[in-house]
Design a protein around this motif. Structure first.
Motif, PDB file in Angstrom:
ATOM      1  N   GLY A  53       0.792  -1.223   0.000  1.00  0.00           N
ATOM      2  CA  GLY A  53       0.000   0.000   0.000  1.00  0.00           C
ATOM      3  C   GLY A  53       0.822   1.270   0.000  1.00  0.00           C
ATOM      4  N   SER A  54       1.960   1.251  -0.661  1.00  0.00           N
ATOM      5  CA  SER A  54       2.848   2.424  -0.618  1.00  0.00           C
ATOM      6  C   SER A  54       2.284   3.616  -1.378  1.00  0.00           C
ATOM      7  CB  SER A  54       4.224   2.056  -1.177  1.00  0.00           C
ATOM      8  OG  SER A  54       4.107   1.548  -2.501  1.00  0.00           O
ATOM      9  N   GLY A  55       1.512   3.356  -2.409  1.00  0.00           N
ATOM     10  CA  GLY A  55       0.879   4.428  -3.160  1.00  0.00           C
ATOM     11  C   GLY A  55      -0.595   4.482  -2.835  1.00  0.00           C
ATOM     12  N   THR A  56      -1.338   3.610  -3.486  1.00  0.00           N
ATOM     13  CA  THR A  56      -2.770   3.472  -3.195  1.00  0.00           C
ATOM     14  C   THR A  56      -2.948   2.497  -2.042  1.00  0.00           C
ATOM     15  OG1 THR A  56      -3.292   3.843  -5.524  1.00  0.00           O
ATOM     16  CG2 THR A  56      -5.001   2.831  -4.164  1.00  0.00           C
ATOM     17  N   ARG A  57      -3.734   2.870  -1.050  1.00  0.00           N
ATOM     18  CA  ARG A  57      -3.943   2.002   0.095  1.00  0.00           C
ATOM     19  C   ARG A  57      -4.639   0.711  -0.337  1.00  0.00           C
ATOM     20  NH1 ARG A  57      -0.546   4.869   1.473  1.00  0.00           N
ATOM     21  NH2 ARG A  57      -0.454   6.218   3.328  1.00  0.00           N
ATOM     22  N   THR A  58      -4.382  -0.354   0.386  1.00  0.00           N
ATOM     23  CA  THR A  58      -4.877  -1.682  -0.014  1.00  0.00           C
ATOM     24  C   THR A  58      -6.382  -1.708  -0.196  1.00  0.00           C
ATOM     25  OG1 THR A  58      -4.946  -2.311   2.324  1.00  0.00           O
ATOM     26  CG2 THR A  58      -2.970  -2.913   1.094  1.00  0.00           C
ATOM     27  N   ARG A  59      -7.112  -0.965   0.618  1.00  0.00           N
ATOM     28  CA  ARG A  59      -8.575  -1.025   0.563  1.00  0.00           C
ATOM     29  C   ARG A  59      -9.146  -0.354  -0.674  1.00  0.00           C
ATOM     30  NH1 ARG A  59      -7.057   2.878   4.201  1.00  0.00           N
ATOM     31  NH2 ARG A  59      -8.167   4.895   4.191  1.00  0.00           N
ATOM     32  N   ARG A  60      -8.291   0.358  -1.422  1.00  0.00           N
ATOM     33  CA  ARG A  60      -8.757   1.085  -2.608  1.00  0.00           C
ATOM     34  C   ARG A  60      -8.157   0.562  -3.905  1.00  0.00           C
ATOM     35  NH1 ARG A  60      -7.832   6.651   0.724  1.00  0.00           N
ATOM     36  NH2 ARG A  60      -9.754   6.561   1.954  1.00  0.00           N
ATOM     37  N   GLN A  61      -7.502  -0.583  -3.859  1.00  0.00           N
ATOM     38  CA  GLN A  61      -6.825  -1.088  -5.053  1.00  0.00           C
ATOM     39  C   GLN A  61      -7.711  -1.961  -5.933  1.00  0.00           C
ATOM     40  OE1 GLN A  61      -2.988  -2.873  -4.248  1.00  0.00           O
ATOM     41  NE2 GLN A  61      -2.492  -1.321  -2.700  1.00  0.00           N
ATOM     42  N   VAL A  62      -8.742  -2.552  -5.345  1.00  0.00           N
ATOM     43  CA  VAL A  62      -9.635  -3.440  -6.109  1.00  0.00           C
ATOM     44  C   VAL A  62     -11.024  -2.806  -6.132  1.00  0.00           C
ATOM     45  CG1 VAL A  62     -10.671  -5.728  -6.232  1.00  0.00           C
ATOM     46  CG2 VAL A  62      -8.295  -5.469  -5.457  1.00  0.00           C
ATOM     47  N   ALA A  63     -11.487  -2.463  -7.312  1.00  0.00           N
ATOM     48  CA  ALA A  63     -12.740  -1.708  -7.437  1.00  0.00           C
ATOM     49  C   ALA A  63     -13.934  -2.462  -6.857  1.00  0.00           C
ATOM     50  CB  ALA A  63     -12.998  -1.385  -8.911  1.00  0.00           C
ATOM     51  N   ALA A  64     -13.934  -3.785  -6.956  1.00  0.00           N
ATOM     52  CA  ALA A  64     -15.080  -4.568  -6.492  1.00  0.00           C
ATOM     53  C   ALA A  64     -15.028  -4.900  -5.002  1.00  0.00           C
ATOM     54  CB  ALA A  64     -15.178  -5.868  -7.297  1.00  0.00           C
ATOM     55  N   ALA A  65     -13.988  -4.461  -4.298  1.00  0.00           N
ATOM     56  CA  ALA A  65     -13.861  -4.776  -2.875  1.00  0.00           C
ATOM     57  C   ALA A  65     -15.029  -4.189  -2.079  1.00  0.00           C
ATOM     58  CB  ALA A  65     -12.544  -4.237  -2.337  1.00  0.00           C
ATOM     59  N   LYS A  66     -15.539  -4.953  -1.145  1.00  0.00           N
ATOM     60  CA  LYS A  66     -16.656  -4.493  -0.320  1.00  0.00           C
ATOM     61  C   LYS A  66     -16.108  -3.746   0.890  1.00  0.00           C
ATOM     62  CE  LYS A  66     -20.915  -5.968   1.975  1.00  0.00           C
ATOM     63  NZ  LYS A  66     -21.731  -4.961   1.249  1.00  0.00           N
ATOM     64  N   ALA A  67     -16.656  -2.562   1.159  1.00  0.00           N
ATOM     65  CA  ALA A  67     -16.223  -1.755   2.292  1.00  0.00           C
ATOM     66  C   ALA A  67     -17.023  -2.110   3.543  1.00  0.00           C
ATOM     67  CB  ALA A  67     -16.384  -0.270   1.983  1.00  0.00           C
ATOM     68  N   PHE A  68     -16.327  -2.130   4.671  1.00  0.00           N
ATOM     69  CA  PHE A  68     -16.933  -2.384   5.974  1.00  0.00           C
ATOM     70  C   PHE A  68     -16.528  -1.263   6.919  1.00  0.00           C
ATOM     71  CE2 PHE A  68     -16.546  -6.565   4.000  1.00  0.00           C
ATOM     72  CZ  PHE A  68     -17.823  -7.078   4.171  1.00  0.00           C
ATOM     73  N   ASP A  69     -17.468  -0.865   7.756  1.00  0.00           N
ATOM     74  CA  ASP A  69     -17.281   0.324   8.590  1.00  0.00           C
ATOM     75  C   ASP A  69     -16.598  -0.002   9.913  1.00  0.00           C
ATOM     76  OD1 ASP A  69     -17.388   2.794   9.765  1.00  0.00           O
ATOM     77  OD2 ASP A  69     -19.568   3.023   9.639  1.00  0.00           O
TER      78      ASP A  69
END
Length: 387
Positions: free
Chosen positions: A235-251
């Motif tokens: 995650g040096s550039g884009t953070r891991t949670r934002r690298q895969v467009a289909a990833a599901k976000a959890f709060d």
């Protein structure tokens, strides 16, 4: 650790912690308030704990003070923990959720067969905000940093030097849970738009190399899910949670436990518990506080989780009433204990010893509300066994 949003009665499963935990036997609806299996809480004891009849408490360590029977001074802000068999006794491992400059890392206390401390030492140092983590089937403790681009360290209660495991990704780590069936480690992320991950090691039992994957699913609260590789786990550039467009976000991911082909995890931002049926490849919302009926629930602000041999789940509160609550396999939720006079603290690090007759936990900031006020307890009593 950040304050948790309200999290109420729930349906959970738990992975093996220090016991042959049986898991939850059925898919329950939302757990509801019910009388506890041990009866009501009694008046506060000498340590300020309200316990059911037949149970007793002991302080085993306090921040800045020598652990009884040793020369080791206990660390600040004790957080996530686990126990491990050790000789004819056991040890309890505890994280320290403070910056590296203040002694962040992890320590352990060794106990003899009578439950008395016989040794204590540091097993990890120079790390930042070590919050939760997870126990592995091969006897190590994964200590997770809850900071931006935090790391996972594999620590060894047996005495080997701790090792950083960068392949598990760099993000705001919270908890980890090992799945010995699929030979993967699940990971939660404590961000408002965090993700849920799994690490697939090249060799089971060796976390030096492997593949980090993120859960992908639609925007709903149930449905099918898949896994996708994270291109840059560092995650040096884009953070891991934002690298895969289909990833599901959890709060705000928190606790994470595996049992019987299901992995469960909590999200503090919206007070939910999620369940992933790993056989069917489907996820669902196992808990939402709006499903609680009949008045205020006994459980709020849950933090660390652990399971007992009976199938009961013990949940530590962050603030709330400063209770450890219990959810039984038949879906009843009730307070197991309450710590009085610790209004600016949180309970954490719940873990049973291998025999299952002692429960360890900490009040992270104790009576003072400061990281220098941490207290670690042991509760002994007639805990229920497998029926």
């Amino acid at each position: 650790m950040e304050r948790r949003a309200l999290l109420r009665a729930t349906v959970l499963g738990a992975g093996t912690v220090a016991l042959p935990f049986t898991g939850w036997s059925a898919a329950y609806g939302s757990a509801q308030p019910a009388p506890g299996p041990y009866g009501p809480l009694r008046a506060s004891d000498a340590n300020g704990l309200r316990l059911p009849k037949g149970f007793s408490s002991k302080i085993v360590a306090q921040t800045g003070r020598r652990v009884s029977g040793t020369t080791y001074k206990w660390h600040q802000a004790p957080d996530g923990g686990a126990t491990f068999a050790e000789g004819d006794g056991w040890c309890y491992v505890s994280n320290s959720e403070v910056p590296a400059a203040d002694g962040g890392g992890a320590s352990l206390i060794s106990f003899g067969p009578d439950g008395k401390p016989v040794a204590a030492r540091r097993i990890l140092g120079g790390t930042d905000m070590n919050c939760a983590g997870g126990r592995t089937p091969w006897g190590t403790w994964l200590s997770c940093e809850e900071v931006d681009r935090g790391r996972v360290y594999e620590t060894y209660p047996t005495g080997r030097a701790a090792k950083v495991r960068p392949a598990l990704g760099r993000f705001r780590h919270e908890a980890a849970a090992a799945d010995p069936v699929r030979k993967v480690v699940y990971l939660t992320e404590d961000e408002p738009d965090g993700c849920f991950y799994r690490f697939v090691p090249d060799t089971w039992g060796d976390l030096k190399a492997g593949r980090l994957e993120v859960l992908c699913a639609g925007p709903g609260t149930s449905g099918a899910f898949t896994w996708a590789s994270v291109p840059d786990p560092g995650g040096s550039g884009t953070r891991t949670r934002r690298q895969v467009a289909a990833a599901k976000a959890f709060d705000g991911g928190e606790g994470c436990y595996y049992a019987n082909d299901t992995v469960y995890f909590t999200t503090k931002g919206d007070g939910r518990v999620w369940a992933l049926d790993l056989t069917a490849g489907r996820y669902r919302l196992a808990y939402d506080d709006s499903l609680v009926q009949g008045g205020p629930p006994p459980l709020t602000g849950p933090d660390n989780l652990t399971g007992a041999e009976s199938g009961d789940l013990y949940i530590a509160e962050d603030n709330g009433n400063m209770e450890i609550c219990l959810i039984t396999p038949d879906g009843g939720v009730s307070p197991f204990l309450r710590v009085t006079g610790h209004h600016r603290s949180e309970l954490c690090g719940v873990a049973f010893n291998p025999k299952g007759d002692r429960l360890y936990f900490s009040s992270q900031r104790g009576r003072t509300g400061k990281v220098t006020g941490g207290i670690t307890y042991c509760v002994k009593g007639p805990f229920r066994k497998r029926s």
